[in-house]
Enzyme design. Structure first.
Site, PDB file in Angstrom:
ATOM      1  N   HIS A   1      52.198  52.022  38.403  1.00  0.00           N
ATOM      2  CA  HIS A   1      53.122  51.477  37.395  1.00  0.00           C
ATOM      3  C   HIS A   1      54.484  52.176  37.478  1.00  0.00           C
ATOM      4  O   HIS A   1      55.527  51.546  37.374  1.00  0.00           O
ATOM      5  CB  HIS A   1      52.573  51.705  35.981  1.00  0.00           C
ATOM      6  CG  HIS A   1      51.271  51.017  35.697  1.00  0.00           C
ATOM      7  ND1 HIS A   1      50.108  51.706  35.467  1.00  0.00           N
ATOM      8  CD2 HIS A   1      50.952  49.708  35.601  1.00  0.00           C
ATOM      9  CE1 HIS A   1      49.131  50.852  35.225  1.00  0.00           C
ATOM     10  NE2 HIS A   1      49.602  49.631  35.308  1.00  0.00           N
TER      11      HIS A   1
ATOM     12  N   ARG B   1      41.370  51.244  36.235  1.00  0.00           N
ATOM     13  CA  ARG B   1      39.895  51.304  36.250  1.00  0.00           C
ATOM     14  C   ARG B   1      39.373  52.517  37.024  1.00  0.00           C
ATOM     15  O   ARG B   1      38.216  52.893  36.868  1.00  0.00           O
ATOM     16  CB  ARG B   1      39.326  50.031  36.862  1.00  0.00           C
ATOM     17  CG  ARG B   1      39.540  48.811  35.987  1.00  0.00           C
ATOM     18  CD  ARG B   1      38.834  47.609  36.552  1.00  0.00           C
ATOM     19  NE  ARG B   1      38.985  46.450  35.695  1.00  0.00           N
ATOM     20  CZ  ARG B   1      40.013  45.612  35.749  1.00  0.00           C
ATOM     21  NH1 ARG B   1      40.985  45.812  36.630  1.00  0.00           N
ATOM     22  NH2 ARG B   1      40.095  44.578  34.934  1.00  0.00           N
TER      23      ARG B   1
ATOM     24  N   GLN C   1      42.713  37.353  30.201  1.00  0.00           N
ATOM     25  CA  GLN C   1      42.518  37.469  31.648  1.00  0.00           C
ATOM     26  C   GLN C   1      41.250  38.227  32.020  1.00  0.00           C
ATOM     27  O   GLN C   1      40.989  38.460  33.196  1.00  0.00           O
ATOM     28  CB  GLN C   1      43.754  38.078  32.314  1.00  0.00           C
ATOM     29  CG  GLN C   1      43.954  39.550  32.082  1.00  0.00           C
ATOM     30  CD  GLN C   1      45.208  40.038  32.789  1.00  0.00           C
ATOM     31  OE1 GLN C   1      46.324  39.674  32.434  1.00  0.00           O
ATOM     32  NE2 GLN C   1      45.041  40.862  33.808  1.00  0.00           N
TER      33      GLN C   1
HETATM   34  P1  AMP Z   1      48.204  46.329  35.160  1.00  0.00           P
HETATM   35  O1  AMP Z   1      48.604  47.294  34.123  1.00  0.00           O
HETATM   36  O2  AMP Z   1      46.972  46.717  35.912  1.00  0.00           O
HETATM   37  O3  AMP Z   1      48.200  44.908  34.678  1.00  0.00           O
HETATM   38  O4  AMP Z   1      49.349  46.389  36.251  1.00  0.00           O
HETATM   39  C1  AMP Z   1      50.700  46.177  35.919  1.00  0.00           C
HETATM   40  C2  AMP Z   1      51.484  46.021  37.190  1.00  0.00           C
HETATM   41  O5  AMP Z   1      51.331  47.195  37.998  1.00  0.00           O
HETATM   42  C3  AMP Z   1      51.011  44.837  38.041  1.00  0.00           C
HETATM   43  O6  AMP Z   1      52.144  44.181  38.589  1.00  0.00           O
HETATM   44  C4  AMP Z   1      50.199  45.508  39.113  1.00  0.00           C
HETATM   45  O7  AMP Z   1      50.139  44.775  40.319  1.00  0.00           O
HETATM   46  C5  AMP Z   1      50.955  46.821  39.300  1.00  0.00           C
HETATM   47  N1  AMP Z   1      50.105  47.813  39.920  1.00  0.00           N
HETATM   48  C6  AMP Z   1      48.851  48.158  39.539  1.00  0.00           C
HETATM   49  N2  AMP Z   1      48.335  49.086  40.377  1.00  0.00           N
HETATM   50  C7  AMP Z   1      49.291  49.338  41.306  1.00  0.00           C
HETATM   51  C8  AMP Z   1      49.369  50.197  42.440  1.00  0.00           C
HETATM   52  N3  AMP Z   1      48.360  50.966  42.783  1.00  0.00           N
HETATM   53  N4  AMP Z   1      50.503  50.202  43.170  1.00  0.00           N
HETATM   54  C9  AMP Z   1      51.549  49.393  42.808  1.00  0.00           C
HETATM   55  N5  AMP Z   1      51.541  48.561  41.754  1.00  0.00           N
HETATM   56  C10 AMP Z   1      50.425  48.529  41.010  1.00  0.00           C
END
Ligand code: AMP
Length: 281
Positions: free
Chosen positions: A37, A189, A61
């Site tokens: 993030h 996760r 989702q």
């Molecule tokens: P989430 O909080 O999991 O919904 O992720 C929010 C954003 O962070 C989404 O655009 C994800 O694709 C991105 N994201 C999550 N994990 C990673 C990672 N390891 N590297 C880069 N971006 C990430």
């Protein structure tokens, strides 16, 4: 950092920024912020713009109720990280604030590239992503949005949304996957894994890299055999492979043409934790 907790206040805040001719860089998240993030936020900070991050755990989702219920909420820690990274505004709406009046953001038919991979194995997942992203984009009215390549199929959906609903007026920046010291793609996760399990999970990317090297040397026609081998290795490490596919990066189909760009996509379960990753060929 400004913290806004209702849609009405957010709308007001955005109207003010637009009056001042500010550009808006927007990073939507579900919180429990990690370096993946943060890399999105750092990319956003490169634009001369106001950086807005949202934290909203989108219940629509999650196809698995217990996955939603177990999703980590770490607001205090997240706040510290956002402040350290000079984020201008955090949008932290209450659940109903976003879920009410969603009818206009329902999609009738998802594009074909969402029928495979996570779209196939997580019923209604992308319908849920679609509705909430549309609502958040309408509210935040961003000039730039930042998404991670780790969730590649999601990033393609965002591209589709921007083209079809925003006339390509929003710039989409897809940021590379950030990995932990073991090579495992970072994810909220992962907190549910022990260090030992993280080491085991690092075999996911190792197997994808092995496949890539062999395909580079001998061509994509070898993929079916390589797939079987990789699944066997990962199963020996105690993982259950949900999918392992070689698909074109534009349409996520299997069409064979030497001009196509390909990617390998994988989802596995380690214990009850679902992990995804991908690699460009
Ligand atoms: P989430 O909080 O999991 O919904 O992720 C929010 C954003 O962070 C989404 O655009 C994800 O694709 C991105 N994201 C999550 N994990 C990673 C990672 N390891 N590297 C880069 N971006 C990430």
């Amino acid at each position: 950092m400004d913290i806004i907790t209702t849609s009405a206040k957010m709308a007001e805040y955005i109207t003010n920024l637009k009056k001042q001719k500010c550009k808006i860089s927007y990073v939507p998240t579900m919180g429990d912020l990690h370096d993946g993030h943060i890399s999105l936020i750092q990319s956003a900070k490169k634009e001369k713009s106001k950086t807005i991050v949202s934290i909203f755990v989108n219940p629509l989702q999650f196809n698995d109720k217990s996955d939603y219920e177990n999703y980590p909420v770490t607001t205090e820690k997240d706040l510290e990280k956002l402040i350290v990274n000079n984020v201008d505004c955090l949008f932290l709406p209450a659940k109903n604030n976003i879920l009410d009046n969603l009818e206009e953001y329902k999609i009738n038919k998802l594009p074909d590239f969402l029928n495979c991979l996570c779209g196939k194995f997580r019923p209604n997942h992308f319908e849920g992503v679609y509705s909430i992203v549309r609502k958040l984009f309408d509210l935040v009215n961003p000039d730039y949005v930042y998404f991670g390549e780790k969730d590649y199929q999601q990033a393609l959906l965002i591209k589709h949304i921007i083209k079809n609903s925003y006339n390509n007026k929003i710039n989409l920046i897809i940021c590379e996957t950030i990995r932990d010291e073991f090579g495992l793609a970072m994810s909220s996760r992962n907190n549910r894994l022990s260090n030992q399990q993280k080491k085991i999970a690092s075999n996911i990317i190792k197997e994808l890299m092995k496949i890539r090297t062999k395909i580079h040397n001998e061509g994509v026609s070898l993929f079916n055999d390589l797939r079987k081998e990789a699944i066997k290795v990962l199963e020996e490490f105690g993982m259950r492979v949900e999918y392992l596919e070689l698909l074109t990066s534009e349409k996520l189909d299997k069409s064979e043409d030497k001009n196509n760009n390909y990617m390998i996509f994988i989802a596995v379960y380690l214990s009850d934790v679902r992990l995804i990753d991908n690699l460009k060929i």
